[in-house]
Design a protein around this motif. Structure first.
Motif, PDB file in Angstrom:
ATOM      1  N   GLU A   5       0.806  -1.210   0.000  1.00  0.00           N
ATOM      2  CA  GLU A   5       0.000   0.000   0.000  1.00  0.00           C
ATOM      3  C   GLU A   5       0.847   1.270   0.000  1.00  0.00           C
ATOM      4  O   GLU A   5       0.595   2.202  -0.755  1.00  0.00           O
ATOM      5  CB  GLU A   5      -0.954  -0.004   1.200  1.00  0.00           C
ATOM      6  N   GLN A  21      -7.639  10.451   0.659  1.00  0.00           N
ATOM      7  CA  GLN A  21      -6.970   9.161   0.557  1.00  0.00           C
ATOM      8  C   GLN A  21      -6.433   8.977  -0.856  1.00  0.00           C
ATOM      9  O   GLN A  21      -7.136   9.224  -1.854  1.00  0.00           O
ATOM     10  CB  GLN A  21      -7.938   8.018   0.861  1.00  0.00           C
ATOM     11  N   ILE A  75      -5.710   6.579  -3.836  1.00  0.00           N
ATOM     12  CA  ILE A  75      -6.439   5.375  -4.255  1.00  0.00           C
ATOM     13  C   ILE A  75      -5.696   4.682  -5.387  1.00  0.00           C
ATOM     14  O   ILE A  75      -4.977   5.320  -6.165  1.00  0.00           O
ATOM     15  CB  ILE A  75      -7.882   5.713  -4.695  1.00  0.00           C
ATOM     16  N   HIS A  76      -5.876   3.380  -5.452  1.00  0.00           N
ATOM     17  CA  HIS A  76      -5.222   2.564  -6.482  1.00  0.00           C
ATOM     18  C   HIS A  76      -6.227   1.569  -7.046  1.00  0.00           C
ATOM     19  O   HIS A  76      -7.055   1.011  -6.312  1.00  0.00           O
ATOM     20  CB  HIS A  76      -4.032   1.807  -5.880  1.00  0.00           C
ATOM     21  N   ARG A  77      -6.149   1.340  -8.339  1.00  0.00           N
ATOM     22  CA  ARG A  77      -7.003   0.345  -9.000  1.00  0.00           C
ATOM     23  C   ARG A  77      -6.128  -0.455  -9.965  1.00  0.00           C
ATOM     24  O   ARG A  77      -5.449   0.116 -10.816  1.00  0.00           O
ATOM     25  CB  ARG A  77      -8.128   1.031  -9.772  1.00  0.00           C
ATOM     26  N   VAL A 122     -14.307   3.868  -4.653  1.00  0.00           N
ATOM     27  CA  VAL A 122     -14.199   2.508  -4.105  1.00  0.00           C
ATOM     28  C   VAL A 122     -15.222   1.599  -4.788  1.00  0.00           C
ATOM     29  O   VAL A 122     -14.934   0.431  -5.105  1.00  0.00           O
ATOM     30  CB  VAL A 122     -14.389   2.531  -2.574  1.00  0.00           C
ATOM     31  N   THR A 150      -8.978   1.017  -4.279  1.00  0.00           N
ATOM     32  CA  THR A 150      -8.672   0.717  -2.879  1.00  0.00           C
ATOM     33  C   THR A 150      -7.918   1.898  -2.280  1.00  0.00           C
ATOM     34  O   THR A 150      -6.945   2.377  -2.880  1.00  0.00           O
ATOM     35  CB  THR A 150      -7.790  -0.535  -2.764  1.00  0.00           C
ATOM     36  N   VAL A 166      -5.106   3.605  -0.275  1.00  0.00           N
ATOM     37  CA  VAL A 166      -3.778   3.071   0.024  1.00  0.00           C
ATOM     38  C   VAL A 166      -2.965   3.986   0.939  1.00  0.00           C
ATOM     39  O   VAL A 166      -1.795   3.705   1.210  1.00  0.00           O
ATOM     40  CB  VAL A 166      -2.984   2.788  -1.266  1.00  0.00           C
TER      41      VAL A 166
END
Length: 238
Positions: free
Chosen positions: A3, A95, A97-99, A221, A226, A228
Motif C-alpha cells: 500500500e 486518501q 487510491i489505487h485500482r 471505491v 482501494t 492506500v
C-alpha cells in the motif's frame, strides 16, 4: 506493490502533473530531497510543494516555497508533517487510491469517451469542468503537448458532460479533475466507468491511481479502487 508503495507512486505521479501545470504557466518546479516544490506561487488550486516520501523534512519543504504570498499550500502526501508551527492549517484530508488494470464497469450508454482532439477544445472542457461558469485559463494549450491527456465524455448532442485528466508516469496512470455534469452524464460513478474504460484502451495493463475524499471516495471505491494511504492539504494562514 504494498500500500505505501502505491501511495508513493501516486504522490510522484501527482507531483509530475502539478509540475506540468506550473511549467505551462511559465513556472519552474523542482524535484529534490523527497519533495517537489515551486519557489514562486503556483496557479489556483495547485500546491506549492508535494512531499514524495514520508521522510521529507517539514522545515526543508517550507524553506523552498513562498509563504509570504497569499494562498500558499502544501500537499502532505503521507499525512505525517506538522506544519502548524510554521503558520499552516489543514484545509482537507483525503486518501490516495489505487485500482489494478482490470476491466471497468459499463459506463453511461449515452456518453462517448475519447481524448480531446486538439488544444482548441480545452476551453470548452475547462468550462464543463468548472460547472459551465466559463474557463479560468487554468489549463493552457501547452498542457496538451506533454504527458497529459484530457479525456472528454460527450453526450449524443455533442456536449462535453464528463471528463478527467489522465497523467501517465513510469508505472501508473493518474486520474484527476474527474467531473460529471447533469443527468446526461449518468453521474460520477458512470464518469469513472467511462474514464477507466478509455484509460484501459489507451494504456492497457497499467494500474490507475488518484486521490479522493468524502462521497467521491465512496464512489471511487465502488468502481474498484482501494484506499492506500492518507494525505493532507495544508494552507498557509499567516
Amino acid at each position: 506493490m504494498i500500500e505505501n508503495e502505491w501511495a508513493r507512486a501516486a504522490a510522484r505521479n501527482n507531483a509530475e502533473w502539478c509540475d506540468e501545470v506550473c511549467r505551462a504557466h511559465g513556472l519552474s518546479g523542482e524535484f529534490d530531497a523527497g519533495v517537489w516544490s515551486s519557489a514562486r506561487r503556483t496557479p489556483p488550486l495547485y500546491p506549492d510543494a508535494v512531499s514524495l516520501t514520508p521522510e521529507a523534512s517539514a522545515a526543508d519543504l517550507v524553506a523552498r516555497i513562498d509563504t509570504a504570498s497569499p494562498g500558499c499550500s502544501v500537499k502532505d502526501s503521507f499525512a505525517c508533517l506538522d506544519l502548524e508551527p510554521m503558520g499552516f492549517e489543514v484545509l482537507f484530508e483525503a486518501q490516495w487510491i489505487h485500482r489494478p488494470a482490470v476491466a471497468a464497469p459499463v459506463g453511461h450508454p449515452g456518453v462517448g469517451w475519447e481524448p480531446l482532439k486538439s488544444a482548441d477544445s480545452l476551453p470548452a472542457w475547462e468550462s464543463a469542468w468548472n460547472d459551465g461558469e466559463g474557463g479560468l485559463g487554468l489549463f493552457p494549450p501547452e498542457l496538451s503537448a506533454g504527458d497529459t491527456t484530457f479525456l472528454a465524455g460527450t453526450s449524443l448532442d455533442g456536449r462535453i458532460v464528463a471528463g478527467a485528466v489522465a497523467s501517465r508516469s513510469d508505472s501508473v496512470v493518474g486520474i484527476s479533475n474527474l467531473f460529471a455534469v447533469g443527468d446526461a452524464s449518468g453521474g460520477e460513478a458512470a464518469a469513472w466507468a467511462g474514464c477507466l474504460t478509455e484509460v484501459a484502451r489507451l494504456w492497457p495493463g497499467v494500474p490507475v491511481v488518484g486521490y479522493e475524499s468524502g462521497e467521491s471516495l465512496d464512489v471511487a471505491v465502488g468502481q474498484g479502487f482501494t484506499p492506500v494511504g492518507p494525505l493532507r492539504i495544508w494552507v498557509h494562514t499567516s
